[in-house]
Write an enzyme that holds these catalytic residues in place. Sequence first.
Site, PDB file in Angstrom:
ATOM      1  N   GLU A 182      -8.386 -19.776  24.009  1.00 29.22           N
ATOM      2  CA  GLU A 182      -9.504 -18.805  24.026  1.00 29.22           C
ATOM      3  C   GLU A 182     -10.309 -18.876  22.728  1.00 29.22           C
ATOM      4  O   GLU A 182     -10.497 -17.874  22.032  1.00 29.22           O
ATOM      5  CB  GLU A 182      -8.992 -17.389  24.307  1.00 29.22           C
ATOM      6  CG  GLU A 182      -8.400 -17.251  25.713  1.00 29.22           C
ATOM      7  CD  GLU A 182      -8.080 -15.820  26.113  1.00 29.22           C
ATOM      8  OE1 GLU A 182      -7.832 -14.976  25.230  1.00 29.22           O
ATOM      9  OE2 GLU A 182      -8.080 -15.544  27.336  1.00 29.22           O
ATOM     10  N   GLU A 280      -6.220 -19.020  32.967  1.00 26.88           N
ATOM     11  CA  GLU A 280      -5.397 -17.806  32.992  1.00 26.88           C
ATOM     12  C   GLU A 280      -6.001 -16.821  33.982  1.00 26.88           C
ATOM     13  O   GLU A 280      -7.200 -16.576  33.947  1.00 26.88           O
ATOM     14  CB  GLU A 280      -5.369 -17.106  31.623  1.00 26.88           C
ATOM     15  CG  GLU A 280      -4.649 -17.850  30.531  1.00 26.88           C
ATOM     16  CD  GLU A 280      -4.577 -17.034  29.227  1.00 26.88           C
ATOM     17  OE1 GLU A 280      -4.863 -15.815  29.260  1.00 26.88           O
ATOM     18  OE2 GLU A 280      -4.252 -17.629  28.193  1.00 26.88           O
TER      19      GLU A 280
END
Length: 646
Positions: A182, A280
């Site tokens: 991320e 995710e």
Amino acid sequence: MKKCLAALLVLALGLSLAAACGAEGESTLYVKKVENLPEDFIFGMDASCVIALEESGVKYYDFDGNEEDVFKVLKDNGVNYIRVRIWNDPYDANGNGYGGGNNDIDKAVLIGQRATKYGMKLLVNFHYSDFWADPSKQMAPKAWAGMEIEEKTQAVYEYTRESLIKLRDAGVDVGMVQVGNETNNLMCGERIWFNIQYLMQAGAKATREIFPEALVALHFANPEKAGSYATYAKKMDYYQVDYDVFASSYYPYWHGSLENLAAVLDEIAVTYGKKVMVMETSYAYTAEDTDFNGNTIGDGGAIVKNYPFTVQGQANNVRDITDTIVNHVTNGIGVVYWEGTWISVGGKSWEENSALWEKHGSGWASSYAAQYDPNDAGRYYGGNAVDNQAMFDQFGHPLESLKVFRLMRAGNEIALRADALEDVQIICDLNGTLQLPDTVNAVMNDDSKQEIPVVWHLSEEDKQDMYAGGVNQYVITGTAGGMEAHCYVSMVEYNFLQDYSFEENSSAWVFTDLTQADELYIEDKKTDSLTGTKHAHFWSAKQNSVEFTLEQQVEELPEGKFKFTISIMGGDAGNTDIYAYVKVNGEIVAKAPLKITSYGNWDTAATDAFAHHAGEAVTVGIYVKCQGAGNGAWGKIDDALLNSVK
Ligand code: CA
């Protein structure tokens, strides 16, 4: 009209169901087939916490209730990739783990070997941090603190290379390597792309050398932020970063619509020829917590709940994301579920669990992480905040939703049934008739919405108690679609007037001055109000100068019997003629006298009941005439009520 439509739908589906049944007769999960699903599509499960959980005493089971290696259970249900995060050194100086699985390279090797044993590839997720890295937090490892970018780049290269060699030497089948987690504008303590790209290049280079067949992925979050993904991809292109996969987190609670996700990923796939995927996702199968550590997602909060918090809702989320990645973006290669194996450590109290989290790192953070991450882990360390988003129950038994990966290929379009019911809210007049609805809104297992019949469990005695209980609230339970329905009933004395306490400055109330009073207005003065802060005020200096009416024309009054109530107080009134009244079609049909005595002594009067029939115009009001004692009179009027009566 809606009801008829629902009935027709059920009929039509009943006909088509006979054909659909039998494809996967053994599952109660509804799964709509994902068309065009490639044989090698990546169905990943992030299982990073498994070893720390097993060390804490957690056991996993198969669908027959037999204890089984969780990796085999995943494999048997269509998962073909295991994702594992790697932190450089998630331990303090005394060797105490930070938690979140204490996932270093050695843990990754153990997890990788078990994935390989069952024929699944490993997706290696380097955070390049000693603990959690996400869009708001990208701390460099302790050992790399203070490094300039050249040195740090070399460190990333060497660390990645050495870690991948360990995996290769352990025989782990690595299919993909994620360089950073991320990394939205931040990575490993770096805050400018000029530096970040060096780190990404270094990770990619090491991967190409050790696992030349593996895909190199970059991972970002917040697809809902307009233009952000296009900007990241453009930067990568400008710096000629070597990567294969542009991957996104997608948590439906926060990350915008699937249409938006498809649009932003498709643009990158088409513009730069990259593969794209969801790295995710997860969804809650229940709002309940199971480990005494509160969960991120529960019943409250301003989040988007696209699906009910049910096992079926959880599966529908995975199915719809998969359909989006397969059929609505170019080069979509996979979907990875995040920590679907992270369940409660199983203790019977917070204290019992806390001891396990601290010892084995099976909670999200231990107290030992405080030194490295004082502001987050240091303050909020504890257990599992996502146990209600796992695909195993709190005891380690797989949820039916785990079958979604396998069932998406052929579909399992079983009979429609209600999966969740909407609560019903009703306000009932104590003198009115309690009318419970004969249908409730249901979310069906295919995520469609239907009104379905409901039977409420309310005895005549219960009902009488509700009427006898005055103003109060009740929950009535019922049965609809085999589930418990809830109807929340507020028993009230319904007031059919607008702005009953003069608080809203509405035009509903009209003064008509019949002499020449000095003051007639709505006054804002709490101490002179019966309730609230405002009331109707009058005052006049001279004798015989107070005579007025204050009226409201009643809107939308049903047929029935009603009474009107109003209150007044004041002083220096002398002889008075004051009364509350009701006019029907302009004629007074009910009156109640009132009197003024002294400050603070409110007089309240209610008229006799009057009948109202359809089409009649009803006006309620108060007439006030004061001679004045010596000089003029003053007074306050408040709280007008028009209630139904039996
Ligand atoms: Ca929890």
